[in-house]
Design an enzyme around this catalytic site. Structure first.
Site, PDB file in Angstrom:
ATOM      1  CB  SER A   1      -0.948  -0.004   1.202  1.00  0.00           C
ATOM      2  OG  SER A   1      -1.900  -1.024   1.030  1.00  0.00           O
ATOM      3  CB  ILE A   2       4.244   2.382   0.981  1.00  0.00           C
ATOM      4  CG1 ILE A   2       5.062   1.249   0.349  1.00  0.00           C
ATOM      5  CG2 ILE A   2       4.142   2.200   2.485  1.00  0.00           C
ATOM      6  CD1 ILE A   2       6.521   1.210   0.804  1.00  0.00           C
TER       7      ILE A   2
END
Lengths: 164, 579
Positions: free
Chosen positions: B293-294
């Site tokens: 998700s980063i």
């Protein structure tokens, strides 16, 4: 040769005998001279060799102190290491602050130049293309307008909520 | 008559034997003097002349404040000319207590009959060397030799690297900058006396060594120490397999700290063991991983900058998203209904990221991803940098559904250095800076200074500002009464969590994750970008509970260290008064 000039009447045999008569005197002198020269050479060689070894000894000693100096520099670096400084600080009863007080003041010109905001402005300027620079140069009123807008925003308008 | 003849014969025989002997001797002389001239001449020269290499001092590696991290220091090593030692046992008994080695070991070394000097003890402490020097022992001598020392201990060990026994760099900066650090050895060719010592003031050819250059790094040892301590604590708390933390100055691209675990001690005896050698690499540049998700930060930056979405753009999130024959679901199933792009980041919605990427389209999405430097090495001056993996629509193995999965960091591999560089561009207003770790090389051959390098403006400043505010909300939004793990009281920080599953040959491992967090602050004038990656934590898999607290702990120490005034000082004071 000088005797020949002064006494031209002497025969060859006489002259040879006269020269031979100098031999008992000349030979020892030559021998002594040779010995003296030899002794001088030996003495000089000995002095040079002794001096040379002294120089070598001093060079070794210099090297020894250079090594010691390097080792002391290492010791200083080790004593300055953060782990060691922290250990010593804790031993002296020091620790992290329990409370912080924030005081704000105006930055000096030097501090401002080092600040991230100034760095950002510098980067922004460096990223401007040539066309943009020309546009900025011609449309001066835009610059003035931006300046006024920024001034108004920072002085009178409420800051936007950073938390959205 | 017969007797006379016999005597003559004897004389002839004697003459013949004498001549024969002389002939043998003469031929031997010819053989030695002419045939083997070169060999014996070389032996004589070797006996008479001493040729010796004089090692150059290896350059020092220093942090940004010139504190040495690796330095070469001379120590005396003890050698023996064993061929001339008459009583090795007695000498061993004298030396053993000083050298602190068993007598039998010394006896064995001193009894070796070899022309080359025998090393008795390497790198003696100064006081022991002095003690031996004062004894004035024959056939025993001290020779200074360099040893690589690390005054800060294990600090930044992987970054600094290892030097081999031959004095050449094996890893890290020691390897990458070996040509600058090593210098050039000198030489001494001199006449020597019967004892093998150089004859003083005799003819000699001396070529002075050229010492290696010193490296000044961008690393700040205080930041490095903070980072390493917090990483160690997290590794222990979560019993993780590995971890990496990277800190960068977003305005310059200077690396302030880089740490990885498991690590090694550069002073340890097992430094060259088979277990330690694999730890030499620098995971921050060498290990590519699926970011999870980063990566949504990059997706959202692209979509916002291209005008495909705004922070307020909403879509219907009904728990799944179908695209190109595939279905995207969130890590935790939920169907919240209408969801904005800001909420997409706050909730780390895979569906929201896929919506943004597909709205943007593959061409523009991958164009932005490449502009951020993903899929290409950053060219930082460190060894073993991986370019990561980015499949483009032009690649034969690319599938249209990859656009959706790539948007939330699946099917793409990045290195921590790539992610930190990309997010720095968001922190500094859209400028992609080239990361660097060496800021100065200074030595006898000259001085080179490395300045920050701007590579490109990847997004507009307005986009960066909007995205920053969205990322601030990720940290500051209170969900279900829970304060987010990365929140630091009194400061506005921006960041994003990531929880990536570990890809295997048969899909994704359900029991192993990579928990990560990337963020920066304070958002008013960011001083740092921090990336935390914890591999395979045992107690909890989530980036929010594993990596975000590491970010918070590091940031809360760096903010006062950098002199960053809090945006809300009252919050800090209220928190401190509650203690």
């Amino acid at each position: 040769m000088s005797s020949e000039v002064l006494r031209p009447g002497l025969s060859v045999g006489r002259r040879a005998r006269t020269q031979l008569s100098h031999l008992p005197v000349a030979f020892p002198i030559a021998l002594v001279l040779a010995m003296l020269i030899g002794l001088l050479y030996l003495n000089q060689a000995s002095v040079v060799a002794t001096t040379g070894y002294e120089v070598r000894g001093l060079e070794t000693e210099r090297q020894h102190w250079q090594i010691r100096n390097e080792q002391l520099k290492l010791e200083i670096a080790q004593l300055r290491s953060l782990d060691r400084v922290e250990t010593e600080a804790r031993r002296l009863g020091l620790g992290p602050p329990e409370q912080r007080l924030f005081v704000t003041r105006k930055a000096t010109a030097e501090e401002w130049a080092r600040s991230p905001v100034a760095q950002k402005q510098q980067l922004d300027r460096s990223s401007v293309s040539v066309d943009d620079e020309q546009e900025q140069a011609t449309e001066w009123w835009k610059v003035l307008l931006d300046y006024a807008q920024n001034w108004l925003t920072t002085r009178f308008l409420p800051k936007p909520d950073p938390g959205l | 008559m017969h007797e006379l003849h016999k005597q003559k014969w004897r004389l002839y025989a004697l003459f013949a034997i004498t001549v024969g002997c002389f002939a043998v001797l003469a031929s031997r002389l010819v053989y030695i003097q002419i045939v083997q001239h070169d060999h014996f001449y070389a032996l004589a020269q070797e006996e008479h002349w001493r040729s010796e290499e004089i090692p150059a001092r290896r350059g020092t590696i220093m942090d940004s404040a010139s504190n040495p991290l690796a330095i070469s220091v001379s120590f005396d090593s003890l050698y023996a000319n064993t061929l001339q030692i008459d009583d090795p046992d007695k000498l061993a008994e004298v030396l053993a207590p000083i050298l602190e080695v068993p007598v039998s070991e010394l006896e064995q070394k001193l009894s070796l009959k070899q022309a080359a000097p025998v090393l008795l003890k390497e790198h003696l402490p100064a006081e022991k060397a002095d003690e031996i020097r004062k004894m004035r022992l024959w056939d025993i001598y001290l020779r200074p030799e360099y040893r690589r020392e690390h005054p800060q201990g294990k600090l930044a060990a992987q970054l600094v690297g290892v030097v081999g026994r031959d004095g050449n760099g094996l890893s890290g900066l020691e390897l990458k900058w070996d040509s600058d650090l090593a210098g050039k050895p000198g030489s001494l060719l001199a006449e020597r006396d019967t004892g093998g010592e150089e004859i003083a003031l005799s003819a000699a050819e001396y070529v002075a060594p050229v010492d290696g250059s010193n490296l000044v790094l961008t690393i700040d040892r205080t930041v490095q120490m903070i980072v390493e301590r917090e990483l160690d604590a997290a590794m222990q708390q979560h019993q993780a397999a590995a971890g990496t933390v990277l800190v960068m100055d977003p305005y310059t691209g200077a690396i302030l700290a880089v740490a990885s675990r498991p690590g090694f001690d550069p002073e340890a005896k097992d430094l060259f063991s088979a277990e330690t050698v694999p730890l030499y690499s620098i995971p921050a540049v060498a290990d590519a991983f699926e970011p999870g998700s980063i990566f949504k930060i990059i997706t959202m930056a692209a979509a916002l900058d291209a005008g495909a979405v705004t922070p307020e753009t909403a879509f219907m999130n009904n728990g799944s998203f179908s695209y190109a024959g595939g279905v995207v679901r969130n890590a935790v199933w939920r169907a919240p209904g209408m969801e904005t792009m800001t909420q997409t980041l706050q909730r780390s919605s895979n569906i929201g990221a896929a919506f943004a990427a597909t709205t943007l389209g593959p061409e523009r999405f991958y164009s932005y991803v490449q502009a951020f430097g993903i899929g290409a090495p950053t060219d930082i001056e460190l060894p073993g940098e991986s370019p990561g993996i980015l499949r483009l629509p032009s690649s034969p193995d690319w599938h249209p559904f990859d656009l959706a999965t790539n948007s939330f960091g699946q099917g793409v591999s990045v290195t921590p250095i790539q992610m930190v560089t990309a997010v720095s561009a968001v922190a500094n207003g859209g400028l992609l800076m080239k990361p660097y770790v060496v800021k100065e090389v200074d030595g006898p051959t000259g001085r080179r200074v490395y300045h920050p390098t701007l590579m490109a403006q990847v997004i507009r400043p307005e986009t960066a500002a909007k995205l920053t505010q969205m990322l601030v909300s990720v940290i500051e939004t209170v969900e279900d009464g829970q304060v987010r793990g990365a929140r630091v009281a009194g400061y506005h920080l921006a960041g994003k969590t990531g929880t990536a599953e570990v890809p295997t040959e048969s899909g994704y491992a359900s029991d192993r994750t990579i928990a990560s967090f990337i963020g920066f602050g304070p958002v008013e004038s960011p001083r740092f970008v921090i990336m935390v990656t914890i591999r395979e934590p045992k107690d909890t898999p989530w980036g929010e509970t594993v990596a975000a607290p590491v970010f918070r702990n590091i940031a809360s120490q760096l903010l006062p260290y950098f002199g960053a005034a809090p945006s809300v000082p009252e919050e800090v004071q209220a928190m401190e008064s509650r203690r």
